[in-house]
Motif scaffolding. Sequence first.
Motif, PDB file in Angstrom:
ATOM      1  N   PHE A 120      29.191  43.929  28.960  1.00 26.78           N
ATOM      2  CA  PHE A 120      30.206  44.764  28.307  1.00 26.78           C
ATOM      3  C   PHE A 120      29.645  45.546  27.117  1.00 26.78           C
ATOM      4  O   PHE A 120      30.052  46.690  26.865  1.00 26.78           O
ATOM      5  CB  PHE A 120      31.362  43.896  27.805  1.00 26.78           C
ATOM      6  CG  PHE A 120      32.206  43.273  28.880  1.00 26.78           C
ATOM      7  CD1 PHE A 120      32.217  43.769  30.172  1.00 26.78           C
ATOM      8  CD2 PHE A 120      33.030  42.188  28.583  1.00 26.78           C
ATOM      9  CE1 PHE A 120      33.004  43.200  31.170  1.00 26.78           C
ATOM     10  CE2 PHE A 120      33.834  41.613  29.557  1.00 26.78           C
ATOM     11  CZ  PHE A 120      33.819  42.116  30.852  1.00 26.78           C
ATOM     12  N   LEU A 136      37.819  46.165  31.509  1.00 26.67           N
ATOM     13  CA  LEU A 136      36.687  45.242  31.442  1.00 26.67           C
ATOM     14  C   LEU A 136      37.126  43.965  32.146  1.00 26.67           C
ATOM     15  O   LEU A 136      38.110  43.328  31.744  1.00 26.67           O
ATOM     16  CB  LEU A 136      36.323  44.948  29.990  1.00 26.67           C
ATOM     17  CG  LEU A 136      35.923  46.167  29.146  1.00 26.67           C
ATOM     18  CD1 LEU A 136      35.949  45.818  27.664  1.00 26.67           C
ATOM     19  CD2 LEU A 136      34.542  46.669  29.553  1.00 26.67           C
ATOM     20  N   LEU A 165      36.922  36.044  26.681  1.00 21.97           N
ATOM     21  CA  LEU A 165      37.750  37.148  27.155  1.00 21.97           C
ATOM     22  C   LEU A 165      39.082  37.217  26.422  1.00 21.97           C
ATOM     23  O   LEU A 165      39.603  38.312  26.166  1.00 21.97           O
ATOM     24  CB  LEU A 165      37.976  37.014  28.666  1.00 21.97           C
ATOM     25  CG  LEU A 165      36.725  37.181  29.532  1.00 21.97           C
ATOM     26  CD1 LEU A 165      37.023  36.773  30.974  1.00 21.97           C
ATOM     27  CD2 LEU A 165      36.190  38.605  29.477  1.00 21.97           C
ATOM     28  N   LEU A 168      38.228  38.960  23.143  1.00 21.69           N
ATOM     29  CA  LEU A 168      37.980  40.389  23.337  1.00 21.69           C
ATOM     30  C   LEU A 168      39.278  41.132  23.638  1.00 21.69           C
ATOM     31  O   LEU A 168      39.502  42.249  23.148  1.00 21.69           O
ATOM     32  CB  LEU A 168      36.965  40.580  24.471  1.00 21.69           C
ATOM     33  CG  LEU A 168      36.515  42.010  24.737  1.00 21.69           C
ATOM     34  CD1 LEU A 168      35.828  42.612  23.510  1.00 21.69           C
ATOM     35  CD2 LEU A 168      35.584  42.061  25.952  1.00 21.69           C
ATOM     36  N   ARG A 169      40.155  40.506  24.415  1.00 23.02           N
ATOM     37  CA  ARG A 169      41.430  41.138  24.746  1.00 23.02           C
ATOM     38  C   ARG A 169      42.253  41.403  23.481  1.00 23.02           C
ATOM     39  O   ARG A 169      42.834  42.483  23.306  1.00 23.02           O
ATOM     40  CB  ARG A 169      42.220  40.244  25.711  1.00 23.02           C
ATOM     41  CG  ARG A 169      43.552  40.839  26.172  1.00 23.02           C
ATOM     42  CD  ARG A 169      44.261  39.901  27.148  1.00 23.02           C
ATOM     43  NE  ARG A 169      43.450  39.655  28.321  1.00 23.02           N
ATOM     44  CZ  ARG A 169      42.931  38.477  28.653  1.00 23.02           C
ATOM     45  NH1 ARG A 169      43.146  37.412  27.896  1.00 23.02           N
ATOM     46  NH2 ARG A 169      42.198  38.351  29.733  1.00 23.02           N
ATOM     47  N   VAL A 179      41.450  44.073  29.131  1.00 24.29           N
ATOM     48  CA  VAL A 179      40.509  42.997  29.449  1.00 24.29           C
ATOM     49  C   VAL A 179      41.193  42.075  30.446  1.00 24.29           C
ATOM     50  O   VAL A 179      42.300  41.585  30.195  1.00 24.29           O
ATOM     51  CB  VAL A 179      40.087  42.220  28.189  1.00 24.29           C
ATOM     52  CG1 VAL A 179      39.180  41.048  28.559  1.00 24.29           C
ATOM     53  CG2 VAL A 179      39.385  43.153  27.205  1.00 24.29           C
ATOM     54  N   THR A 181      40.943  38.698  32.975  1.00 28.10           N
ATOM     55  CA  THR A 181      40.300  37.435  33.308  1.00 28.10           C
ATOM     56  C   THR A 181      40.630  37.085  34.750  1.00 28.10           C
ATOM     57  O   THR A 181      41.808  36.943  35.101  1.00 28.10           O
ATOM     58  CB  THR A 181      40.787  36.304  32.391  1.00 28.10           C
ATOM     59  OG1 THR A 181      40.518  36.653  31.028  1.00 28.10           O
ATOM     60  CG2 THR A 181      40.095  34.992  32.725  1.00 28.10           C
ATOM     61  N   GLU A 221      46.579  40.912  33.439  1.00 25.86           N
ATOM     62  CA  GLU A 221      45.510  40.413  32.563  1.00 25.86           C
ATOM     63  C   GLU A 221      44.887  39.118  33.062  1.00 25.86           C
ATOM     64  O   GLU A 221      43.726  38.835  32.776  1.00 25.86           O
ATOM     65  CB  GLU A 221      46.053  40.221  31.146  1.00 25.86           C
ATOM     66  CG  GLU A 221      46.435  41.536  30.480  1.00 25.86           C
ATOM     67  CD  GLU A 221      46.937  41.362  29.069  1.00 25.86           C
ATOM     68  OE1 GLU A 221      47.311  40.218  28.692  1.00 25.86           O
ATOM     69  OE2 GLU A 221      46.967  42.360  28.319  1.00 25.86           O
TER      70      GLU A 221
END
Length: 270
Positions: A120, A136, A165, A168-169, A179, A181, A221
């Motif tokens: 990323f 992502l 994750l 980051l989200r 983002v 998962t 998500e």
Amino acid sequence: MTRSTFHNAVITGACGGFGQALARELIASGTHVALVGLQGPALHALAALAPERCAVYTPDVSDPHAMQAMAADWMARCGVPDLVIANAGVAGGFDTAQAGDLATLRRMLEINLLGVATTFQPFLGPMRAGGQRGALVGVASIAGWRGMPGNGAYCASKAGLIAYLQSLRAELRPTALGVHTVSPGYLRTALTAGNRFTMPGLLEPEEAARRLLAGVARGTEHIVLPRRIGWLSRALSLLPARLHDRILLGQPRKPRVGEPGATDIPGLRK
């Protein structure tokens, strides 16, 4: 497949069963695709499906400099991606009592966890600067929801990935980037071929690829493949821990490196 929601995609682990299925879906839909993996012949066979829209890269995903060079070359060729799928991953049994297995744990964390961040990182700045919608995607696992006997290295790497994750989200909420998962259960790939235990909900990689891409396009998500294995895992988690552990201890364990049925872990040095 109908025309894709995505115009420019990067896929790591593109030479594995799931990665190849994702790549084929995107290539068939007209997407430009960077194919990242370690098996050059398999990647070149995919690229031959649309050579004007594909490029092949063979870096170690845990090497940030190699991944940055890959990203720079791809963006110079085709521009900033709107989809980055960090799919590269390895699996194998683990026994803390065995000193040699510590190297397995280290390498699994390097590929399954660090490799997602190194995938990323070089794209994140350009994707944010463009202000366009993008995704992502990190491929985690149901195994990251709860530790399983004999599978501590893999479970730890995927649990860490799920937490990464989540972080980051949250960081990217103010932006146009999503983002996602992905938690597969059991897919019919080389990573599960050596499993000696029952694999409920076993899913073909092509079907899993279609469901993943559809879920990301919808903005989902948390994507579980298939959903029923997620329900089963959550139901088991309601049991008292001792009973849950007893059930899991009764199952055959995943083969360790060197045992029959074990999958290769690239770059493993014992």
